[in-house]
Scaffold this motif. Structure first.
Motif, short mmCIF file in Angstrom:
data_model
loop_
_atom_site.label_atom_id
_atom_site.label_comp_id
_atom_site.label_asym_id
_atom_site.label_seq_id
_atom_site.Cartn_x
_atom_site.Cartn_y
_atom_site.Cartn_z
N SER A 1 -70.34 -59.63 -38.28
CA SER A 1 -70.68 -60.99 -38.75
C SER A 1 -69.53 -61.94 -38.48
O SER A 1 -69.73 -63.08 -38.03
CB SER A 1 -70.97 -61.01 -40.26
OG SER A 1 -71.76 -59.95 -40.62
N VAL A 2 -68.31 -61.46 -38.74
CA VAL A 2 -67.14 -62.32 -38.52
C VAL A 2 -67.01 -62.65 -37.04
O VAL A 2 -66.79 -63.82 -36.65
CB VAL A 2 -65.85 -61.62 -39.03
CG1 VAL A 2 -64.60 -62.36 -38.60
CG2 VAL A 2 -65.90 -61.49 -40.54
N PHE A 3 -67.19 -61.65 -36.20
CA PHE A 3 -67.10 -61.84 -34.74
C PHE A 3 -68.15 -62.87 -34.28
O PHE A 3 -67.84 -63.80 -33.54
CB PHE A 3 -67.33 -60.48 -34.06
CG PHE A 3 -67.32 -60.53 -32.57
CD1 PHE A 3 -66.13 -60.65 -31.87
CD2 PHE A 3 -68.52 -60.48 -31.85
CE1 PHE A 3 -66.12 -60.72 -30.49
CE2 PHE A 3 -68.52 -60.54 -30.47
CZ PHE A 3 -67.33 -60.66 -29.79
N MET A 4 -69.38 -62.69 -34.78
CA MET A 4 -70.46 -63.60 -34.35
C MET A 4 -70.21 -65.02 -34.83
O MET A 4 -70.40 -65.99 -34.11
CB MET A 4 -71.81 -63.10 -34.87
CG MET A 4 -72.37 -62.01 -33.96
SD MET A 4 -73.69 -61.05 -34.70
CE MET A 4 -74.74 -62.23 -35.42
N PHE A 5 -69.73 -65.15 -36.07
CA PHE A 5 -69.50 -66.49 -36.62
C PHE A 5 -68.39 -67.20 -35.85
O PHE A 5 -68.52 -68.38 -35.52
CB PHE A 5 -69.17 -66.41 -38.11
CG PHE A 5 -69.10 -67.77 -38.76
CD1 PHE A 5 -70.25 -68.52 -38.96
CD2 PHE A 5 -67.89 -68.30 -39.16
CE1 PHE A 5 -70.19 -69.78 -39.54
CE2 PHE A 5 -67.82 -69.57 -39.75
CZ PHE A 5 -68.98 -70.30 -39.94
#
Ligand SMILES: Cc1cc2nc3c(=O)[nH]c(=O)nc-3n(C[C@H](O)[C@H](O)[C@H](O)COP(=O)(O)OP(=O)(O)OC[C@H]3O[C@@H](n4cnc5c(N)ncnc54)[C@H](O)[C@@H]3O)c2cc1C
Length: 591
Positions: free
Chosen positions: A16-20
């Motif tokens: 999620s952090v990577f995508m955000f």
């Protein structure tokens, strides 16, 4: 099974952090291209005022002066906030993206020894709304005596007082807040509202928030002002144009071209505690020798960039509980939390990190009605809770330290009760690294160079130790994390020498740099730069002293005051003139 579940949560969090962060990178580039497309920037346009920086102070001043009838050009180096940036829980994820200046201090001699290269990361908003767009939203007015000598007529900047800020009491919390407050009561601390009836004491936090969403100052710019206001985003101001000692405009880069804009009544620098001294020095206003070394023509020899101060904290992840209280990744990643946020503005997504805060006097401060010298911030989380995915990176903790000290607690109940040094005696400076406006400046806060600062922080840690000995804290099995901090293995745990070493290793910014263009040194009480005409500074850099608390409210109050003064001292002659329509693209975030 337990480890497998944690592995799944860790994978989902990292993903999620990577995508955000990739989403932010892409949308930032998209925003720049949109500006290319809608571009209509003209050289040598004339305005009443040019305001540099659309942060906490800049956006407020812009609103106040534009609604008064002045024509305003607002230049902001960053872009427009993309959707989802209003979600309070995502605040730390905005750091290290293009919406953050990503400043970093020079290596510190007496502090930050557990951080990568002894350097402290200093995030700062590069976006409409500035740092009010990526801060942790805590609303703290400060102690009335903070303002006695330089700002006695301060007015709380909240809606009910005619101010701009939307303030909300802490909604969602883990339950830790009540336990902590009970413990503090056992220590005979006052519990109430330090923004209202108490001068010192503790409270559940108040937040700069509206309906569960971040309230930031860019929201003031979206409505009402279109005819009097031109905003150019992605506009990097290089310097103030000076004719002798009079500011007549600015030079800025946008769309890879250099433009000039001209002001009739003034240039107002609101580029923040780092951006503003940098701009003044690039314009020839600053320490003579330093400017001469960089071959910058000196217009006025002033101590610009000196007296840099910042609140310093320590104690991250120092407290362990034997009860499961805290912000769990599982509850935040639960889809119900997302629905609760989007439909009702409630739930863990409205949480920005701190549940309780308050101020008190260290044991060396005998006069308890004086300005407090310590703050406590209570967070039901820390570096180990997110498995090193977010906060380790945000704070710049070194890999070695993380692995040895924080990682062993990944699956345990660690919380943070952080003492914050409110009035540091150590003073630093900001200097230019070159005469190129695109180069970042040299930031040296000289953290803990004055030994008294370490002593005060040790006092803060002793207070935390007393707090965890209370019955309330014992009921959740609170203990101190007894592992030696890496680098402090040679000291006896819990000795004064140990805590000195601990603080010098785990020295973290509380994100409140200020004082680099102090009132009295660089600007007068009317916010005018000494020895110049039509040049003003209004932002955190003008604070002669740090307020006893998080400083966004104080910056807001300063901006409101400056608007009143500037409106009073200058007349509107062209009330019927409309602004030349520049890149006037407005996006109203609505997530
Ligand atoms: C991570 C973090 C958390 C924080 N949490 C809190 C909190 O919970 N509560 C609190 O009270 N305070 C908090 N703060 C501090 C507070 O938000 C800031 O002190 C405040 O926003 C500073 O306002 P300012 O107007 O001085 O500067 P800013 O809001 O930083 O505005 C400066 C603006 O100028 C622009 N700019 C700079 N240089 C140029 C240039 N050359 N050309 C064009 N534009 C330029 C920048 O992009 C920016 O938009 C936090 C800060 C950080 C970094």
């Amino acid at each position: 099974m337990f480890l497998f579940l944690h592995f799944i949560i860790f994978t989902i969090t990292s993903l999620s952090v990577f995508m955000f962060s990739n989403y932010l990178n892409v949308i930032y580039i998209f925003d720049i291209y949109k500006q290319w497309f809608f571009n209509d920037i003209h050289d040598f346009q004339l305005y009443d005022f040019i305001i540099v920086g659309a942060g906490t102070a800049g956006a407020i001043l812009t609103k106040r002066l534009a609604e008064h009838g002045y024509t305003i050009l607002l230049l902001e180096a960053g872009g427009v906030a993309p959707p989802f940036l209003d979600i309070p829980l995502l605040a730390p994820l905005i750091q290290n993206t293009p919406y953050d200046w990503q400043y970093i201090t020079v290596p510190q001699q007496n502090a930050c020894k557990g951080l990568k290269n002894n350097q402290s990361k200093w995030p700062m908003g590069k976006i409409l709304g500035g740092t009010s767009r990526l801060n942790y939203m805590l609303y703290v007015r400060g102690h009335p005596l903070d303002y006695k000598d330089w700002f006695p007529d301060f007015i709380e900047p909240i809606k009910g007082n005619g101010g701009p800020m939307h303030i909300t009491d802490l909604g969602w919390n883990t339950g830790l807040a009540d336990i902590i407050l009970k413990g503090l009561q056992e220590l005979h601390q006052d519990i109430g509202n330090i923004n209202d009836n108490l001068k010192t004491g503790f409270m559940k936090t108040q937040l700069s928030m509206e309906n569960g969403k971040r309230w930031s100052t860019d929201k003031l710019l979206y409505k009402y002002l279109k005819t009097k206001l031109s905003i150019i985003t992605h506009a990097h101001v290089e310097k103030v144009l000076m004719q002798s000692n009079r500011a007549i405009g600015v030079q800025f880069i946008a769309l890879n071209k250099t433009f000039k804009a001209i002001s009739k009544k003034g240039v107002i620098l609101c580029a923040g505690a780092i951006g503003t001294p940098k701009l003044l020095m690039l314009s020839g206003i600053g320490p003579k020798k330093h400017l001469e070394n960089l071959k910058i023509n000196v217009i006025n020899d002033l101590p610009v960039g000196q007296h840099l101060v910042d609140h310093v904290l320590t104690g991250i992840d120092l407290i362990m509980l034997n009860t499961s209280i805290g912000l769990s990744m599982a509850s935040t990643l639960n889809p119900m939390s997302a629905l609760n946020y989007f439909f009702f503005g409630k739930g863990p997504w409205t949480f920005s990190g701190v549940e309780v805060l308050g101020t008190f006097h260290s044991s060396t401060q005998k006069n308890k009605s004086d300005i407090p010298d310590l703050q406590i911030m209570v967070m039901p989380l820390g570096l180990s809770r997110d498995n090193g995915v977010v906060l380790k990176e945000a704070m710049g903790i070194s890999e070695k330290v993380y692995k040895e000290y924080f990682a062993p607690n990944s699956y345990k109940n660690t919380i943070t009760i952080a003492p914050v040094l409110l009035h540091p005696k150590s003073k630093g400076e900001i200097k230019l690294s070159s005469n190129n406006s695109l180069d970042p400046p040299l930031i040296d806060p000289k953290y803990l160079s004055n030994k008294d600062d370490i002593a005060t922080l040790i006092d803060g840690l002793q207070f935390v130790k007393k707090l965890i000995e209370t019955n309330a804290m014992k009921s959740v099995g609170a203990t101190i994390y007894k592992k030696h901090y890496p680098g402090c293995e040679n000291e006896i745990f819990d000795s004064t020498k140990y805590w000195e070493c601990y603080i010098q290793h785990l020295t973290l910014t509380s994100y409140h740099p200020a004082g680099t263009c102090r009132i009295g040194d660089v600007v007068d009480e009317m916010f005018k730069v000494y020895g110049t005409k039509n040049l003003y500074v209004v932002d955190a850099s003008v604070f002669p002293v740090l307020p006893s608390g998080n400083i966004n409210a104080a910056v807001t109050m300063i901006a409101e005051k400056a608007a009143r003064i500037i409106k009073h001292n200058t007349k509107v002659y062209m009330s019927h003139t409309e602004c030349h329509k520049l890149y006037n693209y407005y996006y109203i975030p609505n997530d």
